[in-house]
Design an enzyme around this catalytic site. Structure first.
Site, PDB file in Angstrom:
ATOM      1  N   ASP A  63       0.882  -1.163   0.000  1.00 40.25           N
ATOM      2  CA  ASP A  63       0.000   0.000   0.000  1.00 40.25           C
ATOM      3  C   ASP A  63       0.923   1.217   0.000  1.00 40.25           C
ATOM      4  O   ASP A  63       1.643   1.454   0.974  1.00 40.25           O
ATOM      5  CB  ASP A  63      -0.894  -0.008   1.247  1.00 40.25           C
ATOM      6  CG  ASP A  63      -2.000   1.030   1.137  1.00 40.25           C
ATOM      7  OD1 ASP A  63      -1.883   1.920   0.280  1.00 40.25           O
ATOM      8  OD2 ASP A  63      -2.968   0.948   1.913  1.00 40.25           O
ATOM      9  N   ASP A 117      -3.547  -3.646   3.038  1.00 38.82           N
ATOM     10  CA  ASP A 117      -3.600  -2.882   4.289  1.00 38.82           C
ATOM     11  C   ASP A 117      -2.955  -3.657   5.442  1.00 38.82           C
ATOM     12  O   ASP A 117      -2.482  -3.049   6.401  1.00 38.82           O
ATOM     13  CB  ASP A 117      -5.057  -2.578   4.677  1.00 38.82           C
ATOM     14  CG  ASP A 117      -5.767  -1.680   3.680  1.00 38.82           C
ATOM     15  OD1 ASP A 117      -5.215  -0.623   3.348  1.00 38.82           O
ATOM     16  OD2 ASP A 117      -6.875  -2.040   3.224  1.00 38.82           O
TER      17      ASP A 117
HETATM   18  C1  LIP Z   1      -7.451   2.552   4.744  1.00 37.53           C
HETATM   19  C2  LIP Z   1      -7.147   1.687   5.980  1.00 37.53           C
HETATM   20  C3  LIP Z   1      -8.052   2.158   7.087  1.00 37.53           C
HETATM   21  C4  LIP Z   1      -9.418   1.708   6.714  1.00 37.53           C
HETATM   22  C5  LIP Z   1      -9.832   2.249   5.372  1.00 37.53           C
HETATM   23  C6  LIP Z   1      -8.787   2.045   4.310  1.00 37.53           C
HETATM   24  P1  LIP Z   1      -6.085   3.541   2.654  1.00 37.53           P
HETATM   25  O1  LIP Z   1      -6.477   2.370   3.725  1.00 37.53           O
HETATM   26  O2  LIP Z   1      -5.904   1.542   6.351  1.00 37.53           O
HETATM   27  O3  LIP Z   1      -7.732   1.581   8.330  1.00 37.53           O
HETATM   28  O4  LIP Z   1     -10.348   2.047   7.695  1.00 37.53           O
HETATM   29  O5  LIP Z   1     -11.028   1.608   4.999  1.00 37.53           O
HETATM   30  O6  LIP Z   1      -8.700   0.733   3.852  1.00 37.53           O
HETATM   31  O7  LIP Z   1      -7.264   3.691   1.765  1.00 37.53           O
HETATM   32  O8  LIP Z   1      -5.791   4.779   3.404  1.00 37.53           O
HETATM   33  O9  LIP Z   1      -4.931   2.997   1.928  1.00 37.53           O
END
Ligand code: LIP
Length: 284
Positions: free
Chosen positions: A88, A224
């Protein structure tokens, strides 16, 4: 099962190098970036997410051409047994947009569908959490995790990481909000409190460190959690399903409950599950 020889230490060191390089892009752009919506008005992405992923992907592809690659912004496909980088580029994009200093680069390697190397770098706070399977988890390569004594776990004294997620209606949202209420209320578990770091990877590192007792989420993806999962595991914590009953979730489960190292974790987990009124469902 894949039997390709993989040098985890070399990969760990290279992922740290890449995360530090990408970190400079995050610090230079946080709070200044325009953004777009993805699935809805709270599912956000910036041009920096895409450019950081492209930088990391091109370098990993050049150095490890036989490995597969999954990334949030450009390569979403099912995980196989192959060694696979799962990344990510900015975990905590909403934090990044708001200059809330909890966006990070989350770089993981999975082999045979299990996380084996992880690096989570927050360039705003200068923290780099990392781990190699069977080799422990570290903060900034020197301080072994957890950072706090692994005292016995108990729900009534727990500080719990939660996230609202981007779906703000429907069954999953109702299960989440009902669970929050049951955990918080006097009639329920009356936990010490909740925290939302806005990044699954940072939540997992906080659990691995011991500053959160647990982190519960439905809706996030393998990118994630891949890096944070091995950091948590190597710190002595455990990851189970965010839905009740499954002690061995997959990387792509999409529902997760992470618990810090400490005695009585099985009781803590079954107690936690007893506050979840139903089963969240997410497409894999
Ligand atoms: C986010 C996550 C966060 C979750 C969001 C999303 P992003 O990732 O790390 O904890 O609540 O739904 O997935 O979009 O910031 O890469």
């Amino acid at each position: 099962m894949n039997k390709m020889a993989v040098n985890y230490e070399e990969i760990h060191d290279y992922l740290i190098e890449l995360a530090l390089e990408a970190g400079a892009v995050l610090t230079a752009n946080t709070g200044t970036s325009a953004y777009d919506d993805k699935a809805n008005a709270v599912d956000l992405v910036t041009a920096i997410d895409a450019s950081v992923e492209s930088l990391i992907k091109s370098k990993l592809r050049a150095k490890y051409p036989a490995f597969d690659f999954i990334g949030e912004e450009s390569e979403k496909h099912a995980l196989s047994d192959l060694p696979t980088f799962i990344i990510d580029p900015i975990d905590g994009t909403t934090n990044f947009i708001h200059a809330f200093p909890f966006s990070c680069i989350s770089l993981g390697l999975a082999v045979n569908r299990k996380s084996v190397v992880g690096v989570v770098h927050n360039p705003h706070l200068n923290t780099t959490y990392s781990a190699i399977v069977n080799n422990g988890a570290y903060l900034n390569s020197t301080t072994r995790l957890p950072l706090t004594p692994a005292t016995p776990l108990s729900l009534s004294s727990a500080l719990i990481g939660i996230e609202w997620g981007t779906d703000r209606d429907g069954t999953n949202f109702k299960i989440k909000t009902d669970t929050f209420k049951s955990l918080a209320s006097k009639q329920g578990a009356m936990v010490h409190g909740f925290r939302s770091l806005g990044s699954a990877a940072q939540n997992l590192c906080a659990v691995a460190s011991g500053s959160l007792d647990a982190y519960w989420e439905g809706g996030c993806y393998a990118w994630d959690v891949c890096a944070g999962w091995i950091i948590l595991q190597e710190a002595g914590g455990r990851m189970v399903d965010g839905n009740p009953g499954n002690w061995k979730p997959d990387l792509e489960e999409r529902t997760y409950l992470a618990v810090r190292p400490g005695a009585d974790s099985e009781k803590f987990i079954t107690d936690f599950w007893s506050h979840i009124p139903g089963k969240m469902f997410y497409q894999s």
